[in-house]
Write an enzyme that holds these catalytic residues in place. Sequence first.
Site, PDB file in Angstrom:
ATOM      1  N   THR A 124       0.846  -0.980  -0.030  1.00 43.59           N
ATOM      2  CA  THR A 124      -0.079   0.066  -0.084  1.00 43.59           C
ATOM      3  C   THR A 124       0.919   1.417   0.056  1.00 43.59           C
ATOM      4  O   THR A 124       1.913   1.299   0.503  1.00 43.59           O
ATOM      5  CB  THR A 124      -0.900   0.028   1.248  1.00 43.59           C
ATOM      6  OG1 THR A 124      -1.426   1.209   1.517  1.00 43.59           O
ATOM      7  CG2 THR A 124      -0.038  -0.409   2.450  1.00 43.59           C
ATOM      8  N   ASP A 125       0.390   2.424  -0.467  1.00 45.54           N
ATOM      9  CA  ASP A 125       0.960   3.420  -0.354  1.00 45.54           C
ATOM     10  C   ASP A 125       1.370   4.108   1.008  1.00 45.54           C
ATOM     11  O   ASP A 125       1.871   4.855   1.179  1.00 45.54           O
ATOM     12  CB  ASP A 125       0.534   4.723  -1.397  1.00 45.54           C
ATOM     13  CG  ASP A 125      -1.146   5.019  -0.929  1.00 45.54           C
ATOM     14  OD1 ASP A 125      -1.583   4.278  -0.161  1.00 45.54           O
ATOM     15  OD2 ASP A 125      -1.792   5.989  -1.510  1.00 45.54           O
ATOM     16  N   GLU A 126       0.347   3.491   1.831  1.00 48.15           N
ATOM     17  CA  GLU A 126       0.318   3.924   3.242  1.00 48.15           C
ATOM     18  C   GLU A 126       1.813   3.751   3.948  1.00 48.15           C
ATOM     19  O   GLU A 126       1.995   4.368   4.973  1.00 48.15           O
ATOM     20  CB  GLU A 126      -0.633   3.555   3.827  1.00 48.15           C
ATOM     21  CG  GLU A 126      -2.092   3.770   3.648  1.00 48.15           C
ATOM     22  CD  GLU A 126      -3.393   3.537   4.232  1.00 48.15           C
ATOM     23  OE1 GLU A 126      -3.239   3.610   5.493  1.00 48.15           O
ATOM     24  OE2 GLU A 126      -4.478   3.406   3.566  1.00 48.15           O
ATOM     25  N   TYR A 149      -1.327  -0.366  11.017  1.00 51.44           N
ATOM     26  CA  TYR A 149      -1.527  -1.069   9.697  1.00 51.44           C
ATOM     27  C   TYR A 149      -0.537  -0.686   8.898  1.00 51.44           C
ATOM     28  O   TYR A 149       0.227  -1.595   8.431  1.00 51.44           O
ATOM     29  CB  TYR A 149      -2.948  -0.613   9.193  1.00 51.44           C
ATOM     30  CG  TYR A 149      -3.191  -0.752   7.938  1.00 51.44           C
ATOM     31  CD1 TYR A 149      -3.056  -2.277   7.339  1.00 51.44           C
ATOM     32  CD2 TYR A 149      -3.016   0.453   6.677  1.00 51.44           C
ATOM     33  CE1 TYR A 149      -3.305  -2.449   5.912  1.00 51.44           C
ATOM     34  CE2 TYR A 149      -3.305  -0.184   5.484  1.00 51.44           C
ATOM     35  CZ  TYR A 149      -3.221  -1.473   5.013  1.00 51.44           C
ATOM     36  OH  TYR A 149      -3.037  -1.800   3.528  1.00 51.44           O
ATOM     37  N   LYS A 153       2.411  -3.333   7.338  1.00 50.64           N
ATOM     38  CA  LYS A 153       2.671  -3.498   5.903  1.00 50.64           C
ATOM     39  C   LYS A 153       3.985  -3.271   5.580  1.00 50.64           C
ATOM     40  O   LYS A 153       4.674  -4.081   4.676  1.00 50.64           O
ATOM     41  CB  LYS A 153       1.653  -2.621   5.017  1.00 50.64           C
ATOM     42  CG  LYS A 153       0.387  -2.893   5.104  1.00 50.64           C
ATOM     43  CD  LYS A 153       0.022  -4.378   4.546  1.00 50.64           C
ATOM     44  CE  LYS A 153       0.094  -4.489   3.081  1.00 50.64           C
ATOM     45  NZ  LYS A 153      -0.455  -5.828   2.589  1.00 50.64           N
TER      46      LYS A 153
HETATM   47  P1  NAD Z   1      -9.688  -7.160   2.838  1.00 47.40           P
HETATM   48  O1  NAD Z   1      -9.693  -6.793   4.536  1.00 47.40           O
HETATM   49  O2  NAD Z   1     -10.876  -6.795   2.416  1.00 47.40           O
HETATM   50  O3  NAD Z   1      -9.229  -8.596   2.744  1.00 47.40           O
HETATM   51  C1  NAD Z   1      -8.138  -9.204   3.230  1.00 47.40           C
HETATM   52  C2  NAD Z   1      -8.435 -10.718   3.222  1.00 47.40           C
HETATM   53  O4  NAD Z   1      -7.402 -11.468   3.848  1.00 47.40           O
HETATM   54  C3  NAD Z   1      -9.722 -11.299   3.810  1.00 47.40           C
HETATM   55  O5  NAD Z   1     -10.530 -12.308   2.948  1.00 47.40           O
HETATM   56  C4  NAD Z   1      -9.297 -11.989   4.982  1.00 47.40           C
HETATM   57  O6  NAD Z   1     -10.075 -13.214   5.510  1.00 47.40           O
HETATM   58  C5  NAD Z   1      -8.074 -12.427   4.581  1.00 47.40           C
HETATM   59  N1  NAD Z   1      -7.035 -12.688   5.624  1.00 47.40           N
HETATM   60  C6  NAD Z   1      -6.873 -11.955   6.773  1.00 47.40           C
HETATM   61  N2  NAD Z   1      -6.159 -12.478   7.630  1.00 47.40           N
HETATM   62  C7  NAD Z   1      -5.519 -13.812   7.138  1.00 47.40           C
HETATM   63  C8  NAD Z   1      -4.650 -14.852   7.265  1.00 47.40           C
HETATM   64  N3  NAD Z   1      -3.940 -14.727   8.528  1.00 47.40           N
HETATM   65  N4  NAD Z   1      -4.305 -15.925   6.549  1.00 47.40           N
HETATM   66  C9  NAD Z   1      -5.453 -16.211   5.466  1.00 47.40           C
HETATM   67  N5  NAD Z   1      -6.189 -15.014   5.030  1.00 47.40           N
HETATM   68  C10 NAD Z   1      -6.349 -13.955   5.969  1.00 47.40           C
HETATM   69  O7  NAD Z   1      -8.647  -6.376   2.361  1.00 47.40           O
HETATM   70  P2  NAD Z   1      -8.450  -5.611   0.814  1.00 47.40           P
HETATM   71  O8  NAD Z   1      -8.870  -4.359   1.081  1.00 47.40           O
HETATM   72  O9  NAD Z   1      -8.760  -6.504  -0.277  1.00 47.40           O
HETATM   73  O10 NAD Z   1      -6.896  -5.605   0.738  1.00 47.40           O
HETATM   74  C11 NAD Z   1      -6.024  -6.959   0.233  1.00 47.40           C
HETATM   75  C12 NAD Z   1      -4.524  -6.264   0.131  1.00 47.40           C
HETATM   76  O11 NAD Z   1      -4.425  -5.087  -0.472  1.00 47.40           O
HETATM   77  C13 NAD Z   1      -4.012  -6.093   1.624  1.00 47.40           C
HETATM   78  O12 NAD Z   1      -2.668  -6.608   1.825  1.00 47.40           O
HETATM   79  C14 NAD Z   1      -4.101  -4.571   1.657  1.00 47.40           C
HETATM   80  O13 NAD Z   1      -2.910  -4.201   2.687  1.00 47.40           O
HETATM   81  C15 NAD Z   1      -3.657  -4.378   0.254  1.00 47.40           C
HETATM   82  N6  NAD Z   1      -4.239  -2.742  -0.181  1.00 47.40           N
HETATM   83  C16 NAD Z   1      -5.668  -2.535   0.114  1.00 47.40           C
HETATM   84  C17 NAD Z   1      -5.990  -0.952  -0.526  1.00 47.40           C
HETATM   85  C18 NAD Z   1      -7.309  -0.796  -0.248  1.00 47.40           C
HETATM   86  O14 NAD Z   1      -7.716   0.297  -0.558  1.00 47.40           O
HETATM   87  N7  NAD Z   1      -8.309  -1.604   0.265  1.00 47.40           N
HETATM   88  C19 NAD Z   1      -5.030  -0.358  -1.325  1.00 47.40           C
HETATM   89  C20 NAD Z   1      -3.825  -0.858  -1.382  1.00 47.40           C
HETATM   90  C21 NAD Z   1      -3.232  -1.963  -0.708  1.00 47.40           C
HETATM   91  P1  TYD Z   2     -10.399   4.360   4.637  1.00 46.18           P
HETATM   92  O1  TYD Z   2     -11.588   4.063   4.073  1.00 46.18           O
HETATM   93  O2  TYD Z   2     -10.482   3.931   6.231  1.00 46.18           O
HETATM   94  O3  TYD Z   2      -8.969   4.239   4.085  1.00 46.18           O
HETATM   95  P2  TYD Z   2      -7.448   4.562   4.767  1.00 46.18           P
HETATM   96  O4  TYD Z   2      -7.571   5.362   6.221  1.00 46.18           O
HETATM   97  O5  TYD Z   2      -6.755   3.355   4.555  1.00 46.18           O
HETATM   98  O6  TYD Z   2      -7.037   5.617   3.651  1.00 46.18           O
HETATM   99  O7  TYD Z   2     -10.687   5.904   5.088  1.00 46.18           O
HETATM  100  C1  TYD Z   2     -10.574   6.811   3.858  1.00 46.18           C
HETATM  101  C2  TYD Z   2     -10.579   8.350   4.607  1.00 46.18           C
HETATM  102  O8  TYD Z   2     -11.799   8.275   5.075  1.00 46.18           O
HETATM  103  C3  TYD Z   2      -9.491   8.677   5.654  1.00 46.18           C
HETATM  104  O9  TYD Z   2      -9.111   9.843   5.685  1.00 46.18           O
HETATM  105  C4  TYD Z   2     -10.288   8.385   7.008  1.00 46.18           C
HETATM  106  C5  TYD Z   2     -11.703   8.955   6.436  1.00 46.18           C
HETATM  107  N1  TYD Z   2     -12.797   8.268   7.033  1.00 46.18           N
HETATM  108  C6  TYD Z   2     -13.780   9.017   7.529  1.00 46.18           C
HETATM  109  O10 TYD Z   2     -13.621  10.186   7.599  1.00 46.18           O
HETATM  110  N2  TYD Z   2     -15.104   8.483   8.361  1.00 46.18           N
HETATM  111  C7  TYD Z   2     -15.051   6.979   8.258  1.00 46.18           C
HETATM  112  O11 TYD Z   2     -15.920   6.780   8.946  1.00 46.18           O
HETATM  113  C8  TYD Z   2     -14.069   6.287   7.790  1.00 46.18           C
HETATM  114  C9  TYD Z   2     -14.120   4.905   7.850  1.00 46.18           C
HETATM  115  C10 TYD Z   2     -12.979   7.128   7.108  1.00 46.18           C
END
Ligand code: NAD
Ligand code: TYD
Length: 340
Positions: A124-126, A149, A153
């Site tokens: 992630t960019d985070e 988090y 990562k």
């Molecule tokens: P999500 O929380 O929707 O899905 C995570 C999945 O991993 C779930 O199905 C969960 O059951 C599984 N999981 C958790 N712990 C586990 C374990 N110990 N063993 C096996 N499975 C396990 O997350 P997401 O939003 O789909 O993100 C997927 C990946 O992409 C993550 O690594 C996250 O850091 C990365 N990512 C997410 C975003 C975003 O905006 N959502 C952006 C950039 C990167």
């Molecule tokens: P989120 O979807 O949790 O992603 P991330 O924190 O990983 O970027 O949040 C996106 C943005 O929205 C972040 O600046 C936090 C804000 N946010 C709210 O203002 N209210 C909320 O209830 C949530 C979940 C997020």
Amino acid sequence: MKLLVTGGAGFIGSNFVLYMLKKYPDYQIVNVDTLTYAGNLENLKSIENDPNHVFVKADIRDAAKMDELIGQGIDVVVNFAAESHVDRSIMEPDIFVKTNVLGTQVLLDAAKKHGISKFVQVSTDEVYGTLGETGLFSEATPLAPNSPYSASKAGGDLLVRAYHETFGLPVNITRCSNNYGPYQFPEKLIPLIISKASEDEPLPIYGDGMNIRDWLYVEDHCSAIDLVIHKGRNGEVYNIGGNNERTNVHIIKTILKQLGKSESLMTYVKDRPGHDRRYGIDPTKTMTELGWKPRHSFETGIRETIKWYLDNKEWWTRIQSGEYQEYYSRQYGARLGDQA
Ligand code: NAD
Ligand code: TYD
């Protein structure tokens, strides 16, 4: 090609599995997910009878199981499995370190032992921390994570890098900006706002609502990972983002307008501790080296996403029971009662 995809019942992982099976009808996918609150087999319903998809309920921290699965002729590992929500990481950092750091190391060991041809770490960019008003994250930006988090990562990423440098494991790390689209768990901003607004419930906005995220439609993330698998140079990091920076207030107002709901639902609450102000990705390397280009503009992507949530209300209402209720009242109970 035989892929082991971890976390393939979650938001991005399930979109990726669906994308790959459609694009490559001869690829086989072993999908490993332990089904935490965020994992949902309903996301995979359309492929439940696909002979090229095998679902295995297992934890990536289970070394014997990962060894057994990767030992069955896996060519490529794509690691999505993670605890992924910043607010939960503030409440309970422990599981983030266990899954995102230790789980990654278990997978790396099995991948090394069985000599796979590619390990893709979906990051992630985070991990880069927060930006000021100017500048973008490049692959050379120093890691400076601010939440448990993002720190977990970053820990996973550093292990992936070390397995390349020390053992020559063929790895790539992808760092994508915030995703949105179908099957995103309704604790993240966009699906949370769509679901709450459509029920006329208050919409919690942290702080002044002017934090900026760089939004990418999930399918565009999947297409970038596909290119990394096939064309990524070993050891390299690839940033993924579509130059769609928006404030949270802009996102919320866009959703309210499309739903025809009142802005009076917007409720400013106490800020998230350590809340990163701005994320912005420079995707030049991924675009020029791999030929990647996002296909969805923010305007079309958000329209399709809102429509998907309205058409699939049963999917998210089923989720919004049990554990979710308990989480929601822990996270928002006091805040919504004690507005900023
Ligand atoms: P999500 O929380 O929707 O899905 C995570 C999945 O991993 C779930 O199905 C969960 O059951 C599984 N999981 C958790 N712990 C586990 C374990 N110990 N063993 C096996 N499975 C396990 O997350 P997401 O939003 O789909 O993100 C997927 C990946 O992409 C993550 O690594 C996250 O850091 C990365 N990512 C997410 C975003 C975003 O905006 N959502 C952006 C950039 C990167
Ligand atoms: P989120 O979807 O949790 O992603 P991330 O924190 O990983 O970027 O949040 C996106 C943005 O929205 C972040 O600046 C936090 C804000 N946010 C709210 O203002 N209210 C909320 O209830 C949530 C979940 C997020």
